[in-house]
Design a protein around this motif. Structure first.
Motif, PDB file in Angstrom:
ATOM      1  N   ILE A   1      44.718  49.897  41.478  1.00 29.96           N
ATOM      2  CA  ILE A   1      44.583  48.793  42.049  1.00 29.96           C
ATOM      3  C   ILE A   1      46.028  48.080  43.243  1.00 29.96           C
ATOM      4  CG2 ILE A   1      45.850  46.279  41.848  1.00 29.96           C
ATOM      5  CD1 ILE A   1      43.360  46.273  39.916  1.00 29.96           C
ATOM      6  N   SER A   2      44.997  48.176  44.176  1.00 25.45           N
ATOM      7  CA  SER A   2      45.969  48.590  45.663  1.00 25.45           C
ATOM      8  C   SER A   2      44.897  47.797  46.746  1.00 25.45           C
ATOM      9  CB  SER A   2      45.967  50.108  45.904  1.00 25.45           C
ATOM     10  OG  SER A   2      43.919  50.202  46.120  1.00 25.45           O
ATOM     11  N   PRO A   3      45.723  47.949  47.567  1.00 25.17           N
ATOM     12  CA  PRO A   3      44.776  46.308  48.936  1.00 25.17           C
ATOM     13  C   PRO A   3      43.230  47.266  49.335  1.00 25.17           C
ATOM     14  CG  PRO A   3      47.567  46.436  49.363  1.00 25.17           C
ATOM     15  CD  PRO A   3      47.083  47.726  48.344  1.00 25.17           C
ATOM     16  N   THR A   4      43.439  48.341  49.414  1.00 26.41           N
ATOM     17  CA  THR A   4      42.274  48.993  49.759  1.00 26.41           C
ATOM     18  C   THR A   4      41.075  48.933  48.674  1.00 26.41           C
ATOM     19  OG1 THR A   4      43.892  50.510  50.788  1.00 26.41           O
ATOM     20  CG2 THR A   4      41.057  50.956  50.765  1.00 26.41           C
ATOM     21  N   LEU A   5      41.465  48.947  47.644  1.00 23.97           N
ATOM     22  CA  LEU A   5      40.591  48.918  46.235  1.00 23.97           C
ATOM     23  C   LEU A   5      40.461  47.700  46.079  1.00 23.97           C
ATOM     24  CD1 LEU A   5      41.676  51.597  44.522  1.00 23.97           C
ATOM     25  CD2 LEU A   5      39.542  51.939  45.389  1.00 23.97           C
ATOM     26  N   LEU A   6      40.995  46.672  46.648  1.00 25.51           N
ATOM     27  CA  LEU A   6      41.450  45.092  45.794  1.00 25.51           C
ATOM     28  C   LEU A   6      39.411  44.835  46.862  1.00 25.51           C
ATOM     29  CD1 LEU A   6      44.675  43.572  45.009  1.00 25.51           C
ATOM     30  CD2 LEU A   6      42.362  44.443  43.933  1.00 25.51           C
ATOM     31  N   ALA A   7      40.341  45.089  48.089  1.00 26.52           N
ATOM     32  CA  ALA A   7      38.447  45.020  49.359  1.00 26.52           C
ATOM     33  C   ALA A   7      37.371  45.517  48.234  1.00 26.52           C
ATOM     34  CB  ALA A   7      38.687  45.340  50.660  1.00 26.52           C
ATOM     35  N   GLU A   8      37.454  46.320  47.868  1.00 27.96           N
ATOM     36  CA  GLU A   8      35.756  47.243  47.580  1.00 27.96           C
ATOM     37  C   GLU A   8      35.602  46.069  45.873  1.00 27.96           C
ATOM     38  OE1 GLU A   8      36.109  51.318  46.540  1.00 27.96           O
ATOM     39  OE2 GLU A   8      36.264  51.352  48.828  1.00 27.96           O
ATOM     40  N   TYR A   9      36.924  45.997  45.491  1.00 28.15           N
ATOM     41  CA  TYR A   9      36.498  45.230  43.727  1.00 28.15           C
ATOM     42  C   TYR A   9      35.788  44.134  44.695  1.00 28.15           C
ATOM     43  CZ  TYR A   9      38.903  48.569  42.174  1.00 28.15           C
ATOM     44  OH  TYR A   9      40.109  49.871  42.014  1.00 28.15           O
ATOM     45  N   ALA A  10      36.457  42.595  45.491  1.00 29.58           N
ATOM     46  CA  ALA A  10      36.076  41.721  45.807  1.00 29.58           C
ATOM     47  C   ALA A  10      34.464  42.050  46.682  1.00 29.58           C
ATOM     48  CB  ALA A  10      36.863  41.469  46.992  1.00 29.58           C
ATOM     49  N   TYR A  11      33.746  42.788  47.739  1.00 32.61           N
ATOM     50  CA  TYR A  11      33.332  43.712  47.182  1.00 32.61           C
ATOM     51  C   TYR A  11      32.021  42.913  46.797  1.00 32.61           C
ATOM     52  CZ  TYR A  11      29.451  45.441  50.343  1.00 32.61           C
ATOM     53  OH  TYR A  11      28.249  46.329  51.235  1.00 32.61           O
ATOM     54  N   ALA A  12      32.071  43.793  45.531  1.00 31.28           N
ATOM     55  CA  ALA A  12      31.180  44.144  44.888  1.00 31.28           C
ATOM     56  C   ALA A  12      31.120  42.687  43.639  1.00 31.28           C
ATOM     57  CB  ALA A  12      31.643  45.600  43.565  1.00 31.28           C
TER      58      ALA A  12
ATOM     59  N   SER B   1      50.983  41.085  41.353  1.00 30.44           N
ATOM     60  CA  SER B   1      51.235  40.601  42.557  1.00 30.44           C
ATOM     61  C   SER B   1      49.964  41.517  43.481  1.00 30.44           C
ATOM     62  CB  SER B   1      52.456  40.966  42.546  1.00 30.44           C
ATOM     63  OG  SER B   1      52.747  42.320  43.268  1.00 30.44           O
ATOM     64  N   HIS B   2      49.500  42.549  43.600  1.00 31.47           N
ATOM     65  CA  HIS B   2      48.824  42.632  44.518  1.00 31.47           C
ATOM     66  C   HIS B   2      47.524  42.191  44.354  1.00 31.47           C
ATOM     67  CE1 HIS B   2      50.998  46.321  44.929  1.00 31.47           C
ATOM     68  NE2 HIS B   2      50.321  46.826  45.983  1.00 31.47           N
ATOM     69  N   LEU B   3      46.623  41.057  43.460  1.00 33.30           N
ATOM     70  CA  LEU B   3      45.898  40.471  42.935  1.00 33.30           C
ATOM     71  C   LEU B   3      46.424  39.173  43.904  1.00 33.30           C
ATOM     72  CD1 LEU B   3      44.104  41.871  39.940  1.00 33.30           C
ATOM     73  CD2 LEU B   3      42.895  41.240  41.649  1.00 33.30           C
ATOM     74  N   ASP B   4      47.206  37.933  43.632  1.00 29.77           N
ATOM     75  CA  ASP B   4      47.202  37.225  43.243  1.00 29.77           C
ATOM     76  C   ASP B   4      48.123  37.409  45.414  1.00 29.77           C
ATOM     77  OD1 ASP B   4      47.903  35.426  41.595  1.00 29.77           O
ATOM     78  OD2 ASP B   4      50.526  36.766  41.434  1.00 29.77           O
ATOM     79  N   ALA B   5      48.368  37.842  45.848  1.00 26.18           N
ATOM     80  CA  ALA B   5      48.665  39.242  47.290  1.00 26.18           C
ATOM     81  C   ALA B   5      47.230  38.631  48.005  1.00 26.18           C
ATOM     82  CB  ALA B   5      48.934  39.356  47.754  1.00 26.18           C
ATOM     83  N   PHE B   6      46.095  39.245  47.536  1.00 26.45           N
ATOM     84  CA  PHE B   6      44.727  39.426  47.999  1.00 26.45           C
ATOM     85  C   PHE B   6      43.515  38.049  48.458  1.00 26.45           C
ATOM     86  CE2 PHE B   6      40.628  41.296  48.379  1.00 26.45           C
ATOM     87  CZ  PHE B   6      40.766  41.809  49.633  1.00 26.45           C
ATOM     88  N   PRO B   7      43.703  37.413  49.279  1.00 28.83           N
ATOM     89  CA  PRO B   7      43.238  36.305  50.191  1.00 28.83           C
ATOM     90  C   PRO B   7      41.761  36.193  49.139  1.00 28.83           C
ATOM     91  CG  PRO B   7      42.878  37.804  51.735  1.00 28.83           C
ATOM     92  CD  PRO B   7      43.662  38.436  51.108  1.00 28.83           C
ATOM     93  N   LEU B   8      40.906  36.986  48.570  1.00 27.73           N
ATOM     94  CA  LEU B   8      39.625  36.900  48.129  1.00 27.73           C
ATOM     95  C   LEU B   8      39.981  36.747  46.797  1.00 27.73           C
ATOM     96  CD1 LEU B   8      37.325  38.888  50.277  1.00 27.73           C
ATOM     97  CD2 LEU B   8      37.603  36.395  49.433  1.00 27.73           C
ATOM     98  N   PHE B   9      40.978  36.374  46.252  1.00 22.74           N
ATOM     99  CA  PHE B   9      41.214  36.334  44.824  1.00 22.74           C
ATOM    100  C   PHE B   9      42.482  35.282  44.589  1.00 22.74           C
ATOM    101  CE2 PHE B   9      40.078  40.989  44.337  1.00 22.74           C
ATOM    102  CZ  PHE B   9      38.726  41.103  44.044  1.00 22.74           C
ATOM    103  N   GLU B  10      42.013  34.713  43.066  1.00 24.20           N
ATOM    104  CA  GLU B  10      42.932  33.776  43.076  1.00 24.20           C
ATOM    105  C   GLU B  10      43.412  33.539  41.110  1.00 24.20           C
ATOM    106  OE1 GLU B  10      40.876  29.525  43.931  1.00 24.20           O
ATOM    107  OE2 GLU B  10      39.821  29.689  41.580  1.00 24.20           O
ATOM    108  N   SER B  11      44.792  33.368  40.824  1.00 17.43           N
ATOM    109  CA  SER B  11      44.325  33.770  39.149  1.00 17.43           C
ATOM    110  C   SER B  11      44.521  32.286  38.497  1.00 17.43           C
ATOM    111  CB  SER B  11      45.905  33.580  39.436  1.00 17.43           C
ATOM    112  OG  SER B  11      46.629  33.390  38.014  1.00 17.43           O
TER     113      SER B  11
END
Ligand code: SAM
Length: 219
Positions: A127-138, A160-170
């Motif tokens: 889980i990292s910001p770069t990879l989260l963009a890929e997960y949000a895409y898929a 914390s990384h998922l919370d901070a990523f704009p395309l994910f909500e807890s």
């Protein structure tokens, strides 16, 4: 190495009939770092219409899962024929977008991922910001990311990384159960080999789930 990795150049280059012979098509659930396959095997009969793909980097482990699924498929009295689960040997951190098209997944699982305790190894975390963009895409809007770990520091990191990523909500466990995803959550907690090991050792488990948000317009 004698295990050359042949990656598809894009998801539509994957022959899904090889993976899901009874009803070919792209998978809807992805289990990243699926290990010995406990989640796939538990979910297969619960969601017989849902195709699910595990990704595992270790050669022997992925081969073991492939053999396990092949055996289940020919077990006459199996409750289901496990035609809807499959596995690829793949480095998910590098090649996830080669397998999953934009907005194709409704669930993405990260169950007991390797913790990479040392600070200097944190960039190896799944889980990292770069990879989260890929997960949000898929993931399709509304799709769910399930994470669970027995390592509190890793839990906090992923959260914390998922919370901070704009395309994910807890999204709370209670909310997901209210939406009928209780059987998935039960499997997340207890179906995998690592989850069972944590239980035997009386370890704690930290769950964190996130919804891929709907956005009015995406470029
Ligand atoms: N999810 C399984 C479970 O709960 O039993 C396995 C957990 S195990 C601690 C982590 C797994 O992730 C290992 O099987 C490891 O080989 C796999 N893994 C680590 N990095 C990976 C990567 N980049 N791509 C795919 N699998 C990976």
């Amino acid at each position: 190495s004698d295990h050359s990795l042949d990656y598809p150049h894009a998801p539509d280059a994957v022959d899904w009939a090889v993976h899901f012979p009874a009803a070919p098509g792209p998978p809807e659930f992805a289990d990243v770092g699926c290990g010995f396959g406990g989640l796939l095997i538990t979910l297969a009969p619960l969601f017989p219409e849902t195709r699910m793909l595990g990704m595992e980097i270790r050669v022997q482990v992925s081969q073991y899962v492939q053999d396990r699924i092949a055996a289940l498929r020919v077990t006459p009295d199996a409750p289901t024929h496990y035609q809807n689960i499959s596995i690829v040997r793949a480095n998910a951190m590098k090649f996830l977008p080669n397998y999953f098209a934009k907005h194709s997944l409704s669930a993405l699982f990260f169950l007991f991922p390797d913790p990479h305790f040392k600070q200097r190894k944190h960039k190896a975390r799944i889980i990292s910001p770069t990879l989260l963009a890929e997960y949000a895409y898929a993931l399709r809007p509304g799709g769910i990311v399930y994470t669970i770990t027995d390592v509190k520091d890793l839990h906090e990191w992923m959260k914390s990384h998922l919370d901070a990523f704009p395309l994910f909500e807890s999204v709370s466990e209670e909310q997901l159960r209210a939406e009928g995803k209780g059987s998935i959550l039960d499997a997340v907690y207890t179906s995998t080999e690592e989850g069972k090991k944590v239980e035997r050792n009386n370890g704690e488990k930290w769950l964190a789930c996130f919804r891929r948000i709907e956005v009015a317009r995406e470029t």
